[in-house]
Design a protein around this motif. Structure first.
Motif, PDB file in Angstrom:
ATOM      1  N   SER A  40       0.808  -1.220   0.000  1.00  0.00           N
ATOM      2  CA  SER A  40       0.000   0.000   0.000  1.00  0.00           C
ATOM      3  C   SER A  40       0.837   1.264   0.000  1.00  0.00           C
ATOM      4  CB  SER A  40      -0.913   0.009   1.235  1.00  0.00           C
ATOM      5  OG  SER A  40      -0.118   0.045   2.416  1.00  0.00           O
ATOM      6  N   ASN A  41       2.145   1.133   0.265  1.00  0.00           N
ATOM      7  CA  ASN A  41       3.035   2.293   0.367  1.00  0.00           C
ATOM      8  C   ASN A  41       2.558   3.271   1.439  1.00  0.00           C
ATOM      9  OD1 ASN A  41       5.496   3.380  -0.510  1.00  0.00           O
ATOM     10  ND2 ASN A  41       4.434   4.951  -1.705  1.00  0.00           N
ATOM     11  N   ARG A  42       1.944   2.721   2.491  1.00  0.00           N
ATOM     12  CA  ARG A  42       1.491   3.534   3.620  1.00  0.00           C
ATOM     13  C   ARG A  42       2.293   3.154   4.864  1.00  0.00           C
ATOM     14  NH1 ARG A  42      -3.358   6.108   3.061  1.00  0.00           N
ATOM     15  NH2 ARG A  42      -2.556   7.195   4.896  1.00  0.00           N
ATOM     16  N   VAL A  43       2.457   4.101   5.781  1.00  0.00           N
ATOM     17  CA  VAL A  43       3.238   3.883   6.996  1.00  0.00           C
ATOM     18  C   VAL A  43       2.568   2.821   7.859  1.00  0.00           C
ATOM     19  CG1 VAL A  43       4.073   4.928   9.131  1.00  0.00           C
ATOM     20  CG2 VAL A  43       4.204   6.203   6.984  1.00  0.00           C
ATOM     21  N   SER A  44       3.339   1.777   8.172  1.00  0.00           N
ATOM     22  CA  SER A  44       2.810   0.701   9.015  1.00  0.00           C
ATOM     23  C   SER A  44       3.452   0.701  10.399  1.00  0.00           C
ATOM     24  CB  SER A  44       3.038  -0.658   8.349  1.00  0.00           C
ATOM     25  OG  SER A  44       4.428  -0.883   8.142  1.00  0.00           O
ATOM     26  N   ASP A  45       4.737   1.110  10.493  1.00  0.00           N
ATOM     27  CA  ASP A  45       5.451   1.099  11.769  1.00  0.00           C
ATOM     28  C   ASP A  45       6.120   2.452  11.986  1.00  0.00           C
ATOM     29  OD1 ASP A  45       4.861  -1.553  11.224  1.00  0.00           O
ATOM     30  OD2 ASP A  45       6.641  -2.304  12.251  1.00  0.00           O
ATOM     31  N   LEU A  46       5.971   2.988  13.181  1.00  0.00           N
ATOM     32  CA  LEU A  46       6.697   4.191  13.585  1.00  0.00           C
ATOM     33  C   LEU A  46       7.408   3.846  14.899  1.00  0.00           C
ATOM     34  CD1 LEU A  46       7.422   7.153  13.117  1.00  0.00           C
ATOM     35  CD2 LEU A  46       5.380   7.792  14.417  1.00  0.00           C
ATOM     36  N   VAL A  47       8.719   3.622  14.812  1.00  0.00           N
ATOM     37  CA  VAL A  47       9.516   3.187  15.970  1.00  0.00           C
ATOM     38  C   VAL A  47      10.598   4.231  16.219  1.00  0.00           C
ATOM     39  CG1 VAL A  47      10.959   1.374  16.949  1.00  0.00           C
ATOM     40  CG2 VAL A  47       9.051   0.774  15.428  1.00  0.00           C
ATOM     41  N   LEU A  48      10.432   5.024  17.270  1.00  0.00           N
ATOM     42  CA  LEU A  48      11.355   6.115  17.591  1.00  0.00           C
ATOM     43  C   LEU A  48      11.923   5.931  19.000  1.00  0.00           C
ATOM     44  CD1 LEU A  48       9.230   9.112  16.229  1.00  0.00           C
ATOM     45  CD2 LEU A  48      10.904   7.715  14.994  1.00  0.00           C
ATOM     46  N   ASP A  49      12.187   4.705  19.397  1.00  0.00           N
ATOM     47  CA  ASP A  49      12.685   4.420  20.739  1.00  0.00           C
ATOM     48  C   ASP A  49      14.039   5.077  20.970  1.00  0.00           C
ATOM     49  OD1 ASP A  49      10.470   2.899  20.845  1.00  0.00           O
ATOM     50  OD2 ASP A  49      11.484   0.954  20.862  1.00  0.00           O
ATOM     51  N   ASN A  50      14.169   5.698  22.155  1.00  0.00           N
ATOM     52  CA  ASN A  50      15.452   6.258  22.603  1.00  0.00           C
ATOM     53  C   ASN A  50      16.009   7.288  21.622  1.00  0.00           C
ATOM     54  OD1 ASN A  50      17.573   6.509  24.430  1.00  0.00           O
ATOM     55  ND2 ASN A  50      18.806   4.990  23.346  1.00  0.00           N
ATOM     56  N   PHE A  51      15.166   8.147  21.097  1.00  0.00           N
ATOM     57  CA  PHE A  51      15.600   9.205  20.179  1.00  0.00           C
ATOM     58  C   PHE A  51      15.879  10.519  20.904  1.00  0.00           C
ATOM     59  CE2 PHE A  51      14.595   8.254  15.479  1.00  0.00           C
ATOM     60  CZ  PHE A  51      15.040   6.945  15.626  1.00  0.00           C
TER      61      PHE A  51
END
Length: 972
Positions: free
Chosen positions: A69-80
């Motif tokens: 789908s070319n859509r965002v599935s995961d947003l992982v910003l741990d420890n940024f």
């Protein structure tokens, strides 16, 4: 460029308009850009997020898309390192399946309704600073959620009842918050739940009786709450349970017999409650148990014979109950038992002969009524079992007979405590074979004979307690070889002779108690060199002469030297006899010149002075002149410092508002934030009592500003090497902009040509060196605390390197611990203030702690880079894990920590290097990779060392290996 106003307008009002653009151009890109605009990104981790991009799926860090789908599935910003509040931009990510913002600095309450993200499967907001209660509608529509983690925040209020509508939930972790109220009954409808962690909150009431409905539950953790009542029978219906932790509550009553059906349970932890009754016989049916902790309850009766069925049991703790009877012989069948703690009960009978046959690592039987000799138990031990025993505590029992000669065969022992028994005979010389021993306590027995000289072979010894026995003879001179000794007590014995001078070699010595003996002679003057002394009690002996002259002995408590009739000095209020030199006798009538005399004229007559007399007079004159000169110099220095302090009192300003002019008298004070009244703190610069410590750059003092804020002031003692004012201020202002949770903040500075001060935030918890090496064994750092310190220090260093700042001086004394246990790296970047310091001065003056210095410091042709800090960090890691100093001096050898750990790794014994105080209390799957990482960081070749950003990532993978096991590589 798209206008940010247009973007915000679109996000805010899109529910009222038909989306005119394709989803890939608007919902995801614009949603993420708006999310970014609402937060702070001090490390620039989100710099790849460009609003000009048509899609975030190519190179946006932390973003993963569904390829179809070319859509965002995961947003992982741990420890940024992100901070701020969560904005509505996230709600545009309609195809988001995983949202993980763990280990950041987000604050505020949760105002978003994640119910709008209908595809969300995983939500992780753990380890942030969120506050307030969870909105009731947050989980109003959560049919797709499988995992929720909000652990380690500051959420409060009740747990939402609507959590029960998350029908597909598999894992729920809201531990380490401030939730209150009772457990919501809605949780009982989560039939698919496998893991439930509500620990470390303020929950109260009873455990719901319907808990048996959670048929798929594998792990339940309700530790450290305020729960009351009995454990419901229904818990036995959760047949898949493998881990149960109900410790640190106020649960009461008998344990339900239905628990015996939990045949898959590995860990049962019920410590620190008020359970009553006998330890149930049926507990032997829980045959998969590996950990059983029933400590600190009110269990009574005998330890059940059924324990012999627990073939997998490794850790058994039944301490601090009311158990009686003898230890059952059947327990000899627990072949895998590693730690057995039954201390603080009412157990009786003889010391069990099977104990040393099992290969136990920890045997804790203290404070019971065990009697008889322990000779048979030692004699029947097996050779392979002797090498495993690390801790043996049988103190405060009724054990009699002699200390077995075979005790010396347990070569891995780190703690041996046989205090407060009825042991007789002498201390066996073979005890000197216990080369790993840290604590030896044989106090309050009936031991006689002399202290064996072989005690000096135990070079790792930290604490030696032999008080309240009938020991005779001298204090062995070999005690001076116990270089790690911190506490030494020989009080209340019959020891004679003098105190050996070798005692002065024990630089870490803090507590000495020789009171109530028959010691004679004078106290060695060299004892004044023991800078760590906190107590030195030699009262009630027969010592004589003058007390040593030194900082500690000048202020020693008079009671510590009382009842020594021939001791003299201010502490005993007795003057020492003055020894006067022989007078020089001159004969004015003599006319004979001896071969060693010369004629001199004094007035009218002639007097003859010998050469030796002239030398004496000249020396006296030189001393007088020297004293006068030093006095004058001291007065000048004090006057100059006082002028600077007075100037400091009246100077002040904000870097962005005002600062006083610089001249020879007034100086210039700049505070990077605020305009506090500094005058109340200037006395600290001249007050020795306010001194926190001294380092290669100068002394550090604590003071309080006019606004009540505590600060630490570093007074530089290398003024002659400091740059010009302009260069100095430029460098200091650069350091003042460095802000990170794991770095000590620079709040301001003060400048005159002769005095420079740096004003830092005050960190209350002391430095890491003291926590590792100078505190008693009862307050040692746990594994989680050590791992947190290592990770925090790594994050701080990584941030420094990102700002092109090299620390140059990393060591455990420069890692400070704040009130909440978080590490803060101190003393960074100071080398840039001193252009005249080359690498050799740095290595000798600043890198004063031998062992942290990278090998390239010794080579002029190799460039000094951030990799020098990586080397020092590697040494620091090994120091934290092992509890040993980077370099330790033995009698005939010098032990380098990195070489020792590397050798143990090659022999397959690296786990034995872990701090003895952590034995049985650390996860090997974390400790061993951490030590391997430390060794990689100490590679002799700089290019082989990882950078600190990589180090941080590796540490995070070690703590959470399931997220990316392959990335750990050779570290596992």
């Amino acid at each position: 460029m798209r206008s940010l106003f247009v973007i915000l307008f679109f996000i805010c009002f899109c529910p009222f308009f038909v989306n005119p653009l394709s989803p890939s151009l608007n919902d995801d890109v614009l949603g993420l850009i708006v999310f970014k605009a609402d937060i702070q990104d001090p490390d620039g981790k989100l710099s790849s997020w460009n609003e000009e991009d048509d899609s975030p799926c190519n190179n946006w860090v932390g973003v993963k898309c569904n390829p179809r789908s070319n859509r965002v599935s995961d947003l992982v910003l741990d420890n940024f390192g992100l901070s701020g509040k969560l904005g509505r931009g996230l709600l545009q990510l309609q195809f988001l399946r995983k949202l993980s913002l763990a280990k950041n600095n987000f604050t505020g309450s949760i105002s978003l309704s994640f119910a709008q993200l209908s595809n969300l499967r995983v939500l992780d907001l753990s380890d942030n600073g969120f506050v307030g209660s969870i909105p009731s509608d947050l989980f109003s529509q959560c049919g797709s959620l499988r995992s929720i983690s909000m652990a380690k925040n500051k959420f409060s209020g009740p747990i939402p009842e609507k959590l029960g509508s998350c029908s597909t939930l598999v894992s729920l972790n809201i531990s380490s918050n401030q939730f209150s109220g009772s457990l919501p009954l809605g949780l009982l409808s989560l039939s698919g739940l496998r893991s439930l962690d509500l620990s470390d909150n303020m929950l109260e009431g009873e455990i719901p009786k319907g808990i048996g409905s959670l048929k798929n539950l594998r792990a339940i953790n309700l530790r450290n709450n305020k729960l009351t009542g009995e454990v419901p029978d229904g818990i036995g219906d959760c047949l898949l349970l493998r881990s149960i932790d109900l410790s640190r509550n106020s649960l009461s009553g008998w344990l339900p017999s239905t628990m015996q059906k939990l045949s898959l349970c590995n860990d049962l932890v019920l410590a620190k409650n008020i359970f009553t009754g006998e330890v149930p016989e049926w507990i032997g049916e829980m045959r998969s148990l590996e950990t059983l902790d029933l400590s600190e309850n009110k269990f009574s009766g005998q330890i059940s014979d059924s324990f012999d069925k627990l073939q997998s049991l490794k850790f058994l703790n039944v301490s601090m109950n009311a158990l009686n009877g003898s230890l059952p012989e059947a327990m000899s069948n627990c072949a895998n038992l590693l730690c057995f703690d039954c201390s603080h009960n009412y157990l009786t009978g003889g010391f069990p002969s099977w104990v040393f046959k099992l290969g136990l690592q920890q045997v804790l039987f203290s404070d019971n009524g065990l009697s008889g000799s322990i000779e048979n138990a030692f004699a029947s031990s097996k050779e392979n079992s002797r090498k495993k025993l690390l801790i043996l505590d049988v103190s405060q029992n009724k054990i009699s007979g002699e200390i077995p000669f075979a005790v010396g065969d347990f070569e891995s022992l780190q703690l041996l405590n046989m205090a407060r028994n009825s042991l007789t005979g002498s201390i066996p010389a073979k005890i000197g074979q216990l080369k790993s021993l840290s604590i030896l306590d044989l106090s309050e027995n009936r031991l006689n004979g002399s202290i064996p000289s072989e005690i000096g072979l135990i070079t790792s010894l930290n604490e030696l307690k032999l008080e309240k026995n009938s020991l005779e003879g001298n204090i062995p001179v070999s005690i001076g070889n116990c270089a790690a000794l911190i506490s030494l007590s020989l009080a209340h014995n019959e020891i004679i002779g003098s105190i050996p001078t070798s005692l002065a070699k024990l630089s870490y010595l803090q507590i000495v108690d020789f009171s109530f003996n028959k010691l004679t002679g004078a106290l060695p003057k060299q004892l004044a060199n023991l800078v760590s002394l906190q107590l030195f009690n030699v009262s009630h002996n027969q010592l004589q002469g003058e007390l040593p002259a030194g900082a500690f002995f000048n202020t020693i408590d008079p009671s510590s030297v009382s009842a020594n009739p021939s001791l003299c000095g201010a502490a005993v209020n007795r003057s020492c006899p003055t020894v006067l030199p022989k007078p020089i006798v001159l004969n004015p009538n003599s006319t004979d010149a001896a071969p060693d005399t010369i004629p001199q004229s004094f007035g009218r007559g002639k007097k003859i002075l010998s050469i030796s007399a002239l030398i004496a007079i000249g020396a006296a004159a030189a001393i007088v002149v020297g004293v006068i000169a030093i006095t004058v110099l001291n007065l000048r220095v004090r006057t100059a410092t006082s002028r600077s302090a007075v100037a400091l009192t009246f100077s002040g300003g904000d870097e962005f508002s005002r600062s006083s002019s610089t001249d020879g008298e007034s100086g210039k004070l700049v505070m990077f934030s605020g305009d506090p009244d500094f005058s109340t703190g200037t006395h600290a610069l001249l007050n020795k009592d306010c001194e926190l410590g001294r380092g290669g750059f100068g002394a550090v003092y604590r003071t309080v500003l006019g606004d009540g804020r505590s600060v630490a002031i570093k007074k530089l003692t290398v003024s002659s090497l400091v740059k010009s004012q302009e260069d100095f201020e430029r460098e200091v202002k650069k350091l003042g902009k460095v802000r990170h949770a794991n770095l000590v903040g620079l709040d301001g500075y003060y400048w005159t040509p002769s005095l420079q001060l740096l004003i830092y935030e005050f960190v209350s918890g002391g430095n890491l060196y003291k926590h590792l090496h100078e505190k008693s064994s009862e307050t040692y750092l746990s594994w989680n605390e050590r791992f947190g310190i290592i990770l925090g220090a790594a994050r701080g260093l990584a941030h420094l390197h990102k700002m092109n700042i090299v620390h140059y001086n990393l060591k455990s004394s420069n890692i400070l611990i704040d009130g909440s246990g978080e590490p803060k790296v101190a003393d960074y970047g100071l080398a840039r203030l001193l252009p005249m310091l080359d690498r050799y001065v740095l290595s000798s003056k600043i890198q004063s702690a031998l062992g942290y210095m990278a090998p390239e410091f010794a080579c002029k042709t190799v460039k000094i880079t951030e990799k020098c800090d990586v080397y020092g960090f590697g040494i620091l890691v090994l120091e934290v894990v092992t509890g040993k100093r980077p370099v330790e001096y033995m009698e005939d050898d010098v032990v380098v920590l990195s070489d020792m750990v590397r050798g143990s790794l090659e022999e397959g014994k690296v786990e034995e290097c872990v701090d003895s105080r952590l034995q049985g209390k650390f996860p090997a799957e974390e400790a061993i990779p951490v030590m391997k990482l430390g060794l990689v960081c100490t590679s002799q070749v700089p290019s082989n060392r990882p950078d600190m950003a990589e180090v941080v990532n590796i540490l995070e993978l070690i703590r959470c290996p399931s997220e990316s096991q392959d990335e750990l590589g050779d570290f596992v």
